[in-house]
Design an enzyme around this catalytic site. Structure first.
Site, PDB file in Angstrom:
ATOM      1  N   GLY A   2      -3.830 -37.747 -31.400  1.00 25.17           N
ATOM      2  CA  GLY A   2      -4.278 -38.728 -31.067  1.00 25.17           C
ATOM      3  C   GLY A   2      -3.958 -40.417 -32.135  1.00 25.17           C
ATOM      4  O   GLY A   2      -4.209 -40.398 -32.792  1.00 25.17           O
ATOM      5  N   ASP A   3      -5.033 -41.012 -31.392  1.00 23.65           N
ATOM      6  CA  ASP A   3      -5.242 -42.263 -32.761  1.00 23.65           C
ATOM      7  C   ASP A   3      -5.730 -42.279 -34.098  1.00 23.65           C
ATOM      8  O   ASP A   3      -5.292 -42.350 -34.653  1.00 23.65           O
ATOM      9  CB  ASP A   3      -6.712 -43.653 -31.930  1.00 23.65           C
ATOM     10  CG  ASP A   3      -7.484 -42.619 -31.679  1.00 23.65           C
ATOM     11  OD1 ASP A   3      -7.866 -41.988 -31.310  1.00 23.65           O
ATOM     12  OD2 ASP A   3      -8.857 -43.348 -31.624  1.00 23.65           O
ATOM     13  N   THR A  25     -12.719 -43.908 -32.121  1.00 24.83           N
ATOM     14  CA  THR A  25     -13.386 -42.826 -31.068  1.00 24.83           C
ATOM     15  C   THR A  25     -12.529 -43.375 -29.590  1.00 24.83           C
ATOM     16  O   THR A  25     -12.876 -44.372 -29.112  1.00 24.83           O
ATOM     17  CB  THR A  25     -14.159 -42.155 -32.310  1.00 24.83           C
ATOM     18  OG1 THR A  25     -13.825 -40.897 -31.356  1.00 24.83           O
ATOM     19  CG2 THR A  25     -15.564 -42.764 -31.261  1.00 24.83           C
ATOM     20  N   GLY A  26     -12.368 -42.777 -29.461  1.00 19.93           N
ATOM     21  CA  GLY A  26     -12.905 -42.035 -27.527  1.00 19.93           C
ATOM     22  C   GLY A  26     -10.853 -41.741 -27.260  1.00 19.93           C
ATOM     23  O   GLY A  26     -10.447 -40.918 -27.902  1.00 19.93           O
ATOM     24  N   ASP A  27     -10.804 -42.630 -26.705  1.00 19.89           N
ATOM     25  CA  ASP A  27      -9.594 -41.835 -25.193  1.00 19.89           C
ATOM     26  C   ASP A  27      -8.370 -41.563 -26.765  1.00 19.89           C
ATOM     27  O   ASP A  27      -7.238 -43.156 -25.869  1.00 19.89           O
ATOM     28  CB  ASP A  27      -9.126 -42.238 -24.681  1.00 19.89           C
ATOM     29  CG  ASP A  27      -8.081 -41.632 -23.894  1.00 19.89           C
ATOM     30  OD1 ASP A  27      -6.934 -40.607 -24.267  1.00 19.89           O
ATOM     31  OD2 ASP A  27      -8.344 -41.799 -22.138  1.00 19.89           O
ATOM     32  N   GLY A  28      -7.911 -41.346 -27.526  1.00 17.43           N
ATOM     33  CA  GLY A  28      -7.157 -41.727 -28.503  1.00 17.43           C
ATOM     34  C   GLY A  28      -5.609 -42.247 -27.758  1.00 17.43           C
ATOM     35  O   GLY A  28      -4.744 -42.703 -28.506  1.00 17.43           O
ATOM     36  N   THR A  54     -14.605 -38.410 -32.439  1.00 16.89           N
ATOM     37  CA  THR A  54     -13.960 -38.566 -33.759  1.00 16.89           C
ATOM     38  C   THR A  54     -15.461 -38.837 -34.514  1.00 16.89           C
ATOM     39  O   THR A  54     -16.460 -38.868 -35.039  1.00 16.89           O
ATOM     40  CB  THR A  54     -12.916 -39.479 -33.974  1.00 16.89           C
ATOM     41  OG1 THR A  54     -12.416 -39.129 -32.884  1.00 16.89           O
ATOM     42  CG2 THR A  54     -12.450 -39.380 -35.400  1.00 16.89           C
ATOM     43  N   ARG A  58       0.114 -32.561 -29.401  1.00 20.15           N
ATOM     44  CA  ARG A  58      -0.738 -34.076 -29.351  1.00 20.15           C
ATOM     45  C   ARG A  58      -1.176 -34.344 -30.444  1.00 20.15           C
ATOM     46  O   ARG A  58      -1.893 -34.254 -30.809  1.00 20.15           O
ATOM     47  CB  ARG A  58      -1.316 -34.023 -28.107  1.00 20.15           C
ATOM     48  CG  ARG A  58      -2.066 -35.116 -27.624  1.00 20.15           C
ATOM     49  CD  ARG A  58      -3.200 -35.573 -28.253  1.00 20.15           C
ATOM     50  NE  ARG A  58      -4.257 -36.614 -27.603  1.00 20.15           N
ATOM     51  CZ  ARG A  58      -5.468 -36.701 -28.004  1.00 20.15           C
ATOM     52  NH1 ARG A  58      -6.274 -36.698 -29.049  1.00 20.15           N
ATOM     53  NH2 ARG A  58      -5.895 -38.242 -27.569  1.00 20.15           N
TER      54      ARG A  58
END
Ligand code: GLY
Length: 270
Positions: free
Chosen positions: A155-156, A172-175, A133, A153
């Protein structure tokens, strides 16, 4: 962005311009941002983007937006020109068209490498790991989300408190995991209590590790800036990322900047 801010232009205009430039570049799409990003499991690029002003606190976002190479510009129109704060999917596309954006066909949204990655995904039916991100402090975020995600889908990234908060924080990362923890909001609160940006980021990761109660962890990277312009960062599981601030010559150089690796597993054992 630096030129615009130095020229006295509004910070929100500056972050929109800087983000849109990266989003619309097919080459930078491989960092999971905007045009040229990775498609969902149906082969369609869907993007999330948000823009937030800390004072007085205004927010605009789009999610699962198709066909627009600069989703941050649509998020900005939501901020300024919609009675709502977030529009998703077909509603976001319809709003974009109302605002004068043309919707590009899928063939113009993917780059050669991300189209090839999708074909490989179809052949192997396995997802390519990785989340990325782009975040800018004062603050906007943009992401095409995890590669080959389910259509629709979100995300965060476009969620206030999760992927961004106020003008001080980006995640950022695994939302799908990150959004359970509101880490952006948490870090801003810690900085308001006097923690330095890096300390705040590390404390948020520590808290997540304790709440997880497992040594598996997940990908998360946090970048924060306080009102003095000091920046700090932390990430889990050796999730690599960079940040850039005024005065730095290049993004490559800022890889050298202090980034604290926090191993959730190690924290758990403390
Ligand atoms: N952090 C980006 C996403 O998971 O969508």
């Amino acid at each position: 962005m630096q030129r615009m801010i130095s020229a006295g232009e509004h910070a929100t205009d500056a972050v929109e311009e800087a983000m849109a430039e990266v989003e619309d570049n097919l080459e930078t799409g491989r960092f999971v941002v905007g045009r040229g990003g990775f498609p969902n499991s149906a082969g369609v690029l869907e993007c999330d983007a948000a823009i937030m002003e800390g004072q007085p606190g205004r927010f605009g976002a789009v999610a699962a937006l198709r066909g627009v190479g600069t989703p941050i510009r649509v998020a900005r129109r939501v901020l300024d020109g919609s009675p709502h704060s977030m529009l998703v999917g077909e509603g976001a596309s319809a709003f974009a068209q109302d605002q004068g954006f043309s919707l590009d066909p899928d063939s113009r949204m993917l780059s050669a490498p991300t189209a090839a990655a999708y074909l490989e995904f179809l052949q192997k039916q396995k997802s390519v790991p990785g989340h990325d991100t782009l975040g800018e402090n004062v603050i906007s975020v943009s992401s095409s989300g995890i590669p080959f995600k389910a259509p629709g889908r979100v995300g965060d990234s476009p969620l206030p408190g999760c992927g961004l908060y106020a003008d001080q924080r980006a995640t950022t990362g695994d939302g799908d995991k990150i959004m359970s923890y509101c880490p952006s909001y948490h870090a801003v609160q810690l900085m308001k209590q006097g923690r330095a940006p890096a300390e705040a980021c590390e404390a948020v990761l520590q808290d997540i590790a304790e709440r997880l109660g497992t040594d598996e962890g997940f990908e998360i990277g946090l970048v924060a800036m306080n009102i003095k312009g000091e920046m700090g960062a932390a990430s889990s599981l050796k999730f690599p990322y960079t940040f850039w601030n005024f005065g730095m010559a290049s993004v490559e150089k800022c890889i050298q900047n202090p980034v604290t690796w926090v191993n959730l597993s190690a924290n758990q054992q403390q």
